[in-house]
Design a protein around this motif. Structure first.
Motif, short mmCIF file in Angstrom:
data_model
loop_
_atom_site.label_atom_id
_atom_site.label_comp_id
_atom_site.label_asym_id
_atom_site.label_seq_id
_atom_site.Cartn_x
_atom_site.Cartn_y
_atom_site.Cartn_z
N LEU A 285 30.06 75.74 4.92
CA LEU A 285 30.69 74.74 5.62
C LEU A 285 30.26 73.44 5.02
O LEU A 285 31.21 72.52 4.72
CB LEU A 285 30.47 74.67 7.16
CG LEU A 285 31.02 76.01 7.79
CD1 LEU A 285 30.60 75.78 9.40
CD2 LEU A 285 32.42 75.96 7.64
N LEU B 177 36.95 79.58 7.63
CA LEU B 177 35.57 80.38 7.39
C LEU B 177 36.02 81.69 7.41
O LEU B 177 36.32 82.19 8.55
CB LEU B 177 34.70 79.74 8.27
CG LEU B 177 33.26 80.25 8.38
CD1 LEU B 177 32.43 80.09 6.95
CD2 LEU B 177 32.48 79.78 9.59
N ALA C 206 29.23 78.56 13.47
CA ALA C 206 30.43 77.98 12.91
C ALA C 206 30.71 76.97 14.39
O ALA C 206 31.42 75.98 14.22
CB ALA C 206 31.72 79.00 13.05
N TRP D 124 28.78 73.57 14.22
CA TRP D 124 29.21 72.40 12.94
C TRP D 124 30.10 71.43 13.48
O TRP D 124 30.84 71.90 14.06
CB TRP D 124 29.91 73.45 11.96
CG TRP D 124 30.28 72.74 10.55
CD1 TRP D 124 31.56 72.14 10.17
CD2 TRP D 124 29.16 72.37 9.53
NE1 TRP D 124 31.20 71.47 9.14
CE2 TRP D 124 30.08 71.42 8.73
CE3 TRP D 124 27.89 72.77 9.46
CZ2 TRP D 124 29.36 71.04 7.58
CZ3 TRP D 124 27.46 72.18 8.18
CH2 TRP D 124 28.06 71.38 7.41
#
Length: 328
Positions: free
Chosen positions: A292, A303, A325, A328
């Motif tokens: 990322l 992703l 994820a 982030w």
């Protein structure tokens, strides 16, 4: 705008969309054999993953043996391995010319069409993607991988006869997924990565473009997947006309994002075995953060795993992927 492209717009973080079906067997007490032969069990496995991880995209399983079986191949199906088709279906020019093109739904392709129908009924607002093989990869499984690679050099005309039949079936199969309620398909073309860039253009992308042109519209997206193509193949792969790509570990995703316009979607590419299956949850989180960070600023990045995640992957590692994820 299709549901798939719509969920990418207006997001402040990348969409997390791993190629994730087979680990769902462990959530419902099923086997790989169950989900590749029983559409109800496959749909239940996918829905269990959807409930557990709040996924926005629901996928039919990646099973590149189903289309080969429809052409007459004999798959090996077991409890914990993804099906394969050993041997060759056709071995000479006369058999290639005589090879009959099946209808969508033949053999176990009917399982995957029914899975999409069941997922659409159960998750009306989710993005549903069917799964299918690409034309060159299907041709190579029918004639033999090494034999087909040689054939592209020694007899391009016969290669194209085989590709014509593969493409005819796959275009109809993609249309059948569309009719079943899918918002798109992920087309797996792994064998194309064994070709040179020029040969990939001539024996893969030209044929994929026919399928794209026949089915893609504002409501339906074809995602070109290959776990083997590299940066040197990117331009030839883009020539397929697809607007969404899903790449495996060999692709330099950051460089690819820098080379394509922002309307082209690039997805990938955490290694399904070396990251998801073999690492610890903490290491998975580290790999997610690394990818990322490398792709930050590219709103056209999705992703994902680089290919389908193995059936026995620890659920804790999948949780770590989604956790990282989300953070982030």
């Amino acid at each position: 705008m299709s549901r798939f492209t719509n969920i990418l717009s207006g997001r402040d973080k990348p969409l997390a969309m791993p190629i994730l079906t087979y680990p769902g067997t462990r959530l419902i007490g099923a086997t790989v054999r169950d989900v590749v032969t029983n559409p109800i069990k496959q749909a239940l496995a996918q829905l269990a993953l959807h409930e557990r991880f709040k996924t926005q995209v629901l996928l039919a399983a990646m099973d590149l043996s189903a289309e080969v079986e429809a052409f007459g191949g004999k798959p090996v199906i077991s409890d914990w391995e993804v099906p394969t088709v050993p041997g060759r279906v056709v071995t000479d020019a006369s058999q290639v010319h005589e090879l009959a093109v099946p209808a969508p739904g033949a053999s176990r392709t009917g399982v995957y069409l029914e899975v999409v129908r069941l997922l659409r009924q159960a998750a009306k607002d989710a993005v549903i993607l069917g799964g299918m093989i690409g034309p060159f990869s299907l041709a190579a499984r029918l004639y033999g991988v090494s034999e087909t690679l040689e054939l592209t050099i020694e007899n391009a005309d016969l290669t194209n006869v085989l590709l014509e039949k593969s493409t005819e079936f796959l275009a109809a199969y993609a249309a059948a997924f569309k009719a079943a309620g899918a918002d798109g398909v992920i087309m797996a073309e792994p064998t194309a990565g064994l070709l040179s860039p020029r040969a990939l253009r001539d024996f893969s992308s030209v044929w994929v473009r026919r399928i794209v042109d026949s089915v893609e519209d504002p409501s339906f997206t074809l995602v070109y997947h290959s776990c083997s193509v590299k940066l040197v193949h990117l331009e030839a792969a883009i020539g397929s006309g697809a607007k969404a790509f899903h790449f495996g570990a060999p692709m330099d995703v950051t460089a690819a994002l820098n080379r394509v316009p922002p309307n082209i979607i690039i997805s990938g590419n955490l290694d399904p075995t070396n990251v998801f299956y073999r690492r610890t949850p903490a290491e998975v989180e580290t790999e997610v953060k690394r990818l990322l960070a490398a792709t930050a600023g590219h709103r056209n990045f999705v992703l994902s795993s680089g290919c389908d995640i193995p059936p026995r992957t620890p659920i804790e590692n999948i949780e770590a992927f989604f956790r990282a994820a989300k953070k982030w």
